[in-house]
Design a protein around this motif. Structure first.
Motif, PDB file in Angstrom:
ATOM      1  N   LYS A   1     -26.337  35.327 -14.913  1.00  0.00           N
ATOM      2  CA  LYS A   1     -26.051  36.753 -14.954  1.00  0.00           C
ATOM      3  C   LYS A   1     -27.357  37.528 -15.061  1.00  0.00           C
ATOM      4  O   LYS A   1     -28.290  37.130 -15.751  1.00  0.00           O
ATOM      5  CB  LYS A   1     -25.154  37.076 -16.150  1.00  0.00           C
ATOM      6  N   GLY A   2     -27.408  38.644 -14.373  1.00  0.00           N
ATOM      7  CA  GLY A   2     -28.615  39.471 -14.400  1.00  0.00           C
ATOM      8  C   GLY A   2     -29.596  39.131 -13.297  1.00  0.00           C
ATOM      9  O   GLY A   2     -30.682  39.713 -13.253  1.00  0.00           O
ATOM     10  N   GLY A   3     -29.255  38.163 -12.430  1.00  0.00           N
ATOM     11  CA  GLY A   3     -30.137  37.854 -11.311  1.00  0.00           C
ATOM     12  C   GLY A   3     -31.064  36.682 -11.532  1.00  0.00           C
ATOM     13  O   GLY A   3     -31.781  36.284 -10.616  1.00  0.00           O
ATOM     14  N   GLY A   4     -31.092  36.129 -12.750  1.00  0.00           N
ATOM     15  CA  GLY A   4     -31.958  34.986 -13.000  1.00  0.00           C
ATOM     16  C   GLY A   4     -31.392  33.714 -12.388  1.00  0.00           C
ATOM     17  O   GLY A   4     -30.244  33.653 -11.953  1.00  0.00           O
ATOM     18  N   TRP A   5     -32.199  32.684 -12.368  1.00  0.00           N
ATOM     19  CA  TRP A   5     -31.760  31.409 -11.807  1.00  0.00           C
ATOM     20  C   TRP A   5     -32.594  30.287 -12.389  1.00  0.00           C
ATOM     21  O   TRP A   5     -33.659  30.503 -12.971  1.00  0.00           O
ATOM     22  CB  TRP A   5     -31.868  31.405 -10.278  1.00  0.00           C
ATOM     23  N   GLN A   6     -32.088  29.070 -12.243  1.00  0.00           N
ATOM     24  CA  GLN A   6     -32.818  27.880 -12.645  1.00  0.00           C
ATOM     25  C   GLN A   6     -32.467  26.744 -11.684  1.00  0.00           C
ATOM     26  O   GLN A   6     -31.415  26.756 -11.046  1.00  0.00           O
ATOM     27  CB  GLN A   6     -32.497  27.476 -14.087  1.00  0.00           C
ATOM     28  N   ILE A   7     -33.366  25.792 -11.567  1.00  0.00           N
ATOM     29  CA  ILE A   7     -33.156  24.644 -10.690  1.00  0.00           C
ATOM     30  C   ILE A   7     -32.731  23.453 -11.542  1.00  0.00           C
ATOM     31  O   ILE A   7     -33.341  23.168 -12.580  1.00  0.00           O
ATOM     32  CB  ILE A   7     -34.430  24.319  -9.897  1.00  0.00           C
TER      33      ILE A   7
ATOM     34  N   ILE B   1     -46.062  29.020 -11.534  1.00  0.00           N
ATOM     35  CA  ILE B   1     -44.765  29.654 -11.305  1.00  0.00           C
ATOM     36  C   ILE B   1     -43.633  28.902 -12.000  1.00  0.00           C
ATOM     37  O   ILE B   1     -42.490  29.333 -11.961  1.00  0.00           O
ATOM     38  CB  ILE B   1     -44.466  29.757  -9.800  1.00  0.00           C
ATOM     39  N   LEU B   2     -43.949  27.782 -12.662  1.00  0.00           N
ATOM     40  CA  LEU B   2     -42.957  27.039 -13.439  1.00  0.00           C
ATOM     41  C   LEU B   2     -43.287  27.204 -14.911  1.00  0.00           C
ATOM     42  O   LEU B   2     -44.430  26.993 -15.321  1.00  0.00           O
ATOM     43  CB  LEU B   2     -42.983  25.560 -13.050  1.00  0.00           C
ATOM     44  N   THR B   3     -42.275  27.587 -15.704  1.00  0.00           N
ATOM     45  CA  THR B   3     -42.554  27.882 -17.113  1.00  0.00           C
ATOM     46  C   THR B   3     -41.999  26.861 -18.083  1.00  0.00           C
ATOM     47  O   THR B   3     -42.485  26.734 -19.191  1.00  0.00           O
ATOM     48  CB  THR B   3     -41.997  29.275 -17.481  1.00  0.00           C
ATOM     49  N   ASP B   4     -40.956  26.107 -17.692  1.00  0.00           N
ATOM     50  CA  ASP B   4     -40.370  25.171 -18.657  1.00  0.00           C
ATOM     51  C   ASP B   4     -39.594  24.089 -17.916  1.00  0.00           C
ATOM     52  O   ASP B   4     -39.095  24.298 -16.809  1.00  0.00           O
ATOM     53  CB  ASP B   4     -39.430  25.908 -19.616  1.00  0.00           C
ATOM     54  N   VAL B   5     -39.504  22.907 -18.553  1.00  0.00           N
ATOM     55  CA  VAL B   5     -38.670  21.809 -18.066  1.00  0.00           C
ATOM     56  C   VAL B   5     -37.902  21.251 -19.253  1.00  0.00           C
ATOM     57  O   VAL B   5     -38.452  21.070 -20.342  1.00  0.00           O
ATOM     58  CB  VAL B   5     -39.525  20.711 -17.393  1.00  0.00           C
TER      59      VAL B   5
ATOM     60  N   LEU C   1     -35.220  23.098 -14.571  1.00  0.00           N
ATOM     61  CA  LEU C   1     -36.528  23.702 -14.331  1.00  0.00           C
ATOM     62  C   LEU C   1     -36.379  25.218 -14.356  1.00  0.00           C
ATOM     63  O   LEU C   1     -35.539  25.771 -13.642  1.00  0.00           O
ATOM     64  CB  LEU C   1     -37.085  23.264 -12.978  1.00  0.00           C
ATOM     65  N   GLU C   2     -37.192  25.876 -15.176  1.00  0.00           N
ATOM     66  CA  GLU C   2     -37.130  27.332 -15.293  1.00  0.00           C
ATOM     67  C   GLU C   2     -38.362  27.960 -14.641  1.00  0.00           C
ATOM     68  O   GLU C   2     -39.497  27.621 -15.004  1.00  0.00           O
ATOM     69  CB  GLU C   2     -37.056  27.759 -16.757  1.00  0.00           C
ATOM     70  N   PRO C   3     -38.171  28.866 -13.673  1.00  0.00           N
ATOM     71  CA  PRO C   3     -39.319  29.555 -13.062  1.00  0.00           C
ATOM     72  C   PRO C   3     -39.877  30.609 -14.008  1.00  0.00           C
ATOM     73  O   PRO C   3     -39.214  31.027 -14.964  1.00  0.00           O
ATOM     74  CB  PRO C   3     -38.706  30.188 -11.812  1.00  0.00           C
ATOM     75  N   ARG C   4     -41.086  31.058 -13.708  1.00  0.00           N
ATOM     76  CA  ARG C   4     -41.694  32.070 -14.568  1.00  0.00           C
ATOM     77  C   ARG C   4     -40.978  33.409 -14.443  1.00  0.00           C
ATOM     78  O   ARG C   4     -40.881  34.154 -15.410  1.00  0.00           O
ATOM     79  CB  ARG C   4     -43.178  32.214 -14.216  1.00  0.00           C
ATOM     80  N   SER C   5     -40.486  33.711 -13.275  1.00  0.00           N
ATOM     81  CA  SER C   5     -39.752  34.963 -13.102  1.00  0.00           C
ATOM     82  C   SER C   5     -38.738  34.778 -11.989  1.00  0.00           C
ATOM     83  O   SER C   5     -38.811  33.831 -11.202  1.00  0.00           O
ATOM     84  CB  SER C   5     -40.699  36.116 -12.776  1.00  0.00           C
ATOM     85  N   ARG C   6     -37.809  35.691 -11.904  1.00  0.00           N
ATOM     86  CA  ARG C   6     -36.761  35.594 -10.892  1.00  0.00           C
ATOM     87  C   ARG C   6     -37.283  35.873  -9.488  1.00  0.00           C
ATOM     88  O   ARG C   6     -36.601  35.597  -8.510  1.00  0.00           O
ATOM     89  CB  ARG C   6     -35.637  36.578 -11.228  1.00  0.00           C
ATOM     90  N   THR C   7     -38.502  36.431  -9.392  1.00  0.00           N
ATOM     91  CA  THR C   7     -39.054  36.751  -8.069  1.00  0.00           C
ATOM     92  C   THR C   7     -39.687  35.535  -7.394  1.00  0.00           C
ATOM     93  O   THR C   7     -40.068  35.608  -6.232  1.00  0.00           O
ATOM     94  CB  THR C   7     -40.107  37.857  -8.194  1.00  0.00           C
TER      95      THR C   7
ATOM     96  N   MET D   1     -48.685  30.306  -5.873  1.00  0.00           N
ATOM     97  CA  MET D   1     -48.498  29.670  -7.160  1.00  0.00           C
ATOM     98  C   MET D   1     -48.696  30.646  -8.314  1.00  0.00           C
ATOM     99  O   MET D   1     -48.574  30.261  -9.474  1.00  0.00           O
ATOM    100  CB  MET D   1     -49.506  28.520  -7.310  1.00  0.00           C
ATOM    101  N   ILE D   2     -49.012  31.880  -7.997  1.00  0.00           N
ATOM    102  CA  ILE D   2     -49.339  32.858  -9.028  1.00  0.00           C
ATOM    103  C   ILE D   2     -48.288  33.955  -9.037  1.00  0.00           C
ATOM    104  O   ILE D   2     -47.862  34.424  -7.983  1.00  0.00           O
ATOM    105  CB  ILE D   2     -50.734  33.470  -8.758  1.00  0.00           C
ATOM    106  N   GLU D   3     -47.885  34.330 -10.198  1.00  0.00           N
ATOM    107  CA  GLU D   3     -46.918  35.419 -10.301  1.00  0.00           C
ATOM    108  C   GLU D   3     -47.599  36.736  -9.910  1.00  0.00           C
ATOM    109  O   GLU D   3     -48.681  37.053 -10.402  1.00  0.00           O
ATOM    110  CB  GLU D   3     -46.383  35.511 -11.732  1.00  0.00           C
ATOM    111  N   ARG D   4     -46.973  37.465  -9.039  1.00  0.00           N
ATOM    112  CA  ARG D   4     -47.568  38.693  -8.516  1.00  0.00           C
ATOM    113  C   ARG D   4     -47.436  39.825  -9.550  1.00  0.00           C
ATOM    114  O   ARG D   4     -46.329  40.265  -9.866  1.00  0.00           O
ATOM    115  CB  ARG D   4     -46.890  39.088  -7.201  1.00  0.00           C
ATOM    116  N   GLU D   5     -48.564  40.294 -10.052  1.00  0.00           N
ATOM    117  CA  GLU D   5     -48.594  41.387 -11.014  1.00  0.00           C
ATOM    118  C   GLU D   5     -49.701  42.361 -10.609  1.00  0.00           C
ATOM    119  O   GLU D   5     -50.747  41.954 -10.098  1.00  0.00           O
ATOM    120  CB  GLU D   5     -48.872  40.860 -12.431  1.00  0.00           C
ATOM    121  N   PRO D   6     -49.505  43.657 -10.848  1.00  0.00           N
ATOM    122  CA  PRO D   6     -50.527  44.641 -10.474  1.00  0.00           C
ATOM    123  C   PRO D   6     -51.737  44.593 -11.410  1.00  0.00           C
ATOM    124  O   PRO D   6     -51.600  44.339 -12.607  1.00  0.00           O
ATOM    125  CB  PRO D   6     -49.792  45.981 -10.592  1.00  0.00           C
TER     126      PRO D   6
END
Length: 750
Positions: free
Chosen positions: A259-265, A294-298, A310-316, A510-515
């Motif tokens: 819910k909320g758009g998140g996901w996990q593998i 881009i991977l934050t947890d297993v 497997l949890e990604p760092r962000s939903r993007t 491999m890098i989370e896109r941030e400004p």
């Protein structure tokens, strides 16, 4: 020279021999023993001697599937005491593997207790575990009591053991094998038994069928742990046709949306032979070492079924990018080798194509069929002989009884009077009184009729190749039904789906896109503020005393930054590697090997344009593609080589719509010429942009001629001025130029 053995001083049995020949002879004996009696399986039953002896010992202990379990220590003791004079631990390890449903596609031993797990934990000691045979093992040994195979003495001559198992189960290809001998090795992945039976039926009908006919049924390996074979059909065919090759196997995964758009593998199946515990350690090490940002947890949420989250760092994050990175960096994708090196029927080691190995097993089954039929015919003949004797006794029952009662030696009398054989007479004398009834005579006549019918059928079977093929197909079909895809054991577990090799993931992916807001000072201190900060804000104006701003622009963590020095050398920086915005940053020299006297003349995003305009103080310059200046090493790349006394001064992006180059000198002369006249080079000195009588180049840029030239007026108003008609300054490349429009900045900078 041999010693004189007649000399009393010469020890008996000691002789001289060249060392090389003595060593080669002994080593050859050892090598042959390792190849034929330890490491390579037989193509006919797919077993090595230790496995065959284990199953044979368990059969003699009557450990069939319907019986109770017995301690593994008892089995191991029998094996090493009677058949296999080697270490108990090696025998027990072989037994454990036969019981592991994650190691064998069709386990041959039914274990009770701790036999290890897919995490890589070892089995309990053999005094704690118990075992019995599975139905697969029973099928593999079917026919041992029917003279279907030869027996040989054990190592001490006290027992007999089978040379191979005759049962109708294609164990070599169904369960696979692996081993290392002297100078050779074998590696056979497991396959689906139902597909092997289908292909075997084809070979019964068409012994000369080609590889394509066999591979129409055998789609690829079928591993006990599932997974996905991602090789192309052509690659699979090539491996099977030569008997050498390999298969790329990937873990099976699915994406769970939240819910909320998140996901996990979620990983539900892992490649064959991979220990789950070590796999999770691999993934955790990537996270800790920041090799996969881009991977934050297993998490391991497995119970009886595998479930690795497997949890990604962000939903993007792109799930496919994440999986491609894991496939390349971990054992979520492995290569299972194929080396079908086995012992043929003559005990000769050689590499066989899949079709040839399966054909050798089919040929062996025909031998078994004939031997079992001949054995059954011999048994029928023996039984009919006895039944004829019984019938003779029943037809002359009173006389038989009289002879037994009155004669001291009734056997010779019975043989002489009724023309009996010794076996028949002995059987009559051993009959029980309760058998002397009319019903028994009728049963014997009925049994004899049935045996005669079976005898005739077996005689026809042995005399006809066509009947043997029909019988073989019927038996194979029966076994195929037992191990069919619709059964729990026979259901295919591994999917064969072609997929491209895992992509080499670019670093920015491999890098989370941030400004970011990148700031470089005049003295070479660099920092990156989080977010796109106003370039005129107080945060961007904070510098050390005596220092000041040089470059400031907006970027993202995924960007590559190009830094150019006046010596014409370019360096590449990762925006995500820049120090944070707290304080004054860090010297950029700590990140790259910058010459001590080098001055930074340019810092920009590499993705700002496809090409750059480079110009030196002597008025020479050229266009260069951004791809040609990127350099991932600390030493950078020499792109422009200014002439002696000149320095690189201008590094500007070239917009896609630009069509002219504008150049102005220290002498305040301006010239415009078509961009097409500017040379595009990968490195060098360039061509002359503008000619000077005194001074040198002050600035250069590209522009769209139709839009005119724009510059900022002086003062704090920020007003812009535009010169729309640039015709007076248009000339050929290398011209001297003329004074710029009124109001053009006095510093001669665009």
């Amino acid at each position: 020279m041999a010693s004189d053995l007649t000399d009393p001083a010469t020890p008996i049995g000691v002789f001289d021999a060249p060392f090389d020949s003595a060593l080669s002879e002994r080593y050859l004996v050892y090598a042959l023993s390792t190849i034929t009696a330890r490491s390579l399986p037989d193509v006919r039953d797919g077993l090595k001697p230790v496995h065959r002896r284990l199953l044979w010992a368990m059969r003699l202990l009557k450990l069939d599937p319907a019986s109770g379990y017995k301690k593994c220590a008892r089995v191991v003791g029998d094996v090493i005491g009677k058949y296999h004079p080697h270490g108990d631990q090696s025998v027990y390890d072989a037994m454990v593997r036969l019981a592991q449903d994650f190691a064998l596609r069709y386990p041959l031993v039914d274990g009770q207790g701790n036999f290890g797990n897919i995490d890589g934990d070892n089995a309990a000691a053999y005094r704690y575990t118990e075992a019995r045979l599975t139905q697969v093992a029973i099928d593999l040994m079917a026919g041992l009591d029917e003279d279907a195979t030869d027996f040989r003495p054990t190592y001490n001559g006290e027992e007999q053991e089978p040379e191979l198992f005759p049962g109708m189960f294609p164990n070599l290809l169904a369960n696979g094998a692996s081993g290392i001998a002297v100078g050779m090795a074998t590696s056979v992945p497991p396959h689906n038994a139902a597909e092997l039976f289908d292909a075997a039926i084809v070979l019964v009908d068409q012994p000369e069928a080609d590889d394509a006919a066999v591979l129409a049924h055998v789609r690829g390996p079928d591993f006990p742990t599932g997974g996905i074979v991602v090789d192309s059909p052509a690659a699979i065919r090539e491996s099977y046709a030569t008997g050498r090759g390999g298969f790329r196997v990937r873990a099976r995964h699915e994406i769970e949306r939240e819910k909320g758009g998140g996901w996990q593998i979620v990983i539900t199946e892992i490649p064959y032979g991979v220990q789950k515990g070590k796999l999770i350690e691999q993934i955790a090490a990537l996270i800790n070492d920041k090799k996969l940002p881009i991977l934050t947890d297993v998490r391991d949420e497995s119970d009886a079924e595998i479930r690795i989250v497997l949890e990604p760092r962000s939903r993007t994050v792109d799930p496919q990018v994440l999986m491609d990175g894991l496939f390349r960096l971990t054992d979520l994708e492995t290569r299972v080798p194929l080396n079908l090196n086995v012992l043929d029927k003559d005990r000769t080691p050689r590499v066989m194509p899949l079709r040839e190995a399966l054909k050798a097993w089919v040929d062996h089954q025909f031998v078994v069929l004939r031997r079992r039929s001949e054995h059954r015919l011999a048994k029928i003949a023996d039984r009919i002989e006895l039944l004829d004797g019984y019938l003779a006794a029943y037809l002359n029952l009173d006389r038989v009884i009289a002879i037994i009662r009155t004669e001291d030696e009734p056997k010779p009398v019975l043989i002489a009077e009724f023309s009996l054989t010794d076996r028949q007479a002995e059987a009559i004398l051993n009959m029980r009184l309760r058998s002397l009834r009319k019903l028994e005579e009728m049963e014997i006549r009925g049994e004899r009729a049935k045996l005669e019918k079976e005898q005739a059928e077996l005689t026809l079977l042995l005399s006809s190749d066509a009947r043997q093929r029909t019988r073989m197909k019927r038996d194979l079909t029966r076994m195929r039904d037992r191990y069919g895809h619709e059964t729990p054991l026979g259901k295919r577990r591994t999917t064969v789906e072609e997929a491209a090799p895992a992509r080499e993931i670019p670093a920015e992916a491999m890098i989370e896109r941030e400004p970011l807001t990148v700031i470089l000072s005049q003295r070479g201190w660099v920092r990156a503020l989080r977010g796109h900060v106003d370039l005129a804000s107080a945060d961007t104006a904070r510098f050390k005393e005596g220092d000041g701003p040089a470059f400031a622009f907006h970027a993202h963590t995924t960007d590559k930054l190009l830094l150019a020095t006046d010596g014409g050398r370019f360096y590449t920086l990762g925006a995500d590697k820049l120090p944070g915005g707290r304080g004054f940053g860090e010297p950029v020299r700590a990140m790259i090997d910058l010459d001590g006297d080098a001055r930074i003349v340019g810092l920009s995003r590499a993705a700002a344009s496809d090409r750059l305009l480079l110009a030196a103080t002597d008025g020479r310059g050229f266009a260069v593609r951004v791809a040609d200046v990127l350099a991932e090493t600390r030493k950078g790349k020499q792109v422009m080589s200014p002439r002696p006394g000149a320095k690189l001064k201008v590094v500007r992006p070239i917009a896609a719509e630009d069509d002219y180059v504008a150049s102005i000198g220290d002498n305040r002369k301006l010239v415009l010429f078509p961009l097409t006249e500017l040379a595009e080079m990968a490195r060098g000195q360039g061509v002359q942009l503008q000619r000077f009588r005194d001074g040198g180049l002050s600035d250069a840029r590209t522009l769209r001629f139709a839009d005119g030239l724009h510059w900022t007026m002086g003062g704090e108003t920020g007003r812009m001025r535009t010169e729309s008609d640039l015709s007076p300054w248009r000339a050929a490349r290398g011209a001297a130029g003329r004074m710029p429009p009124n109001g053009f900045p006095r510093d001669n900078r665009f």
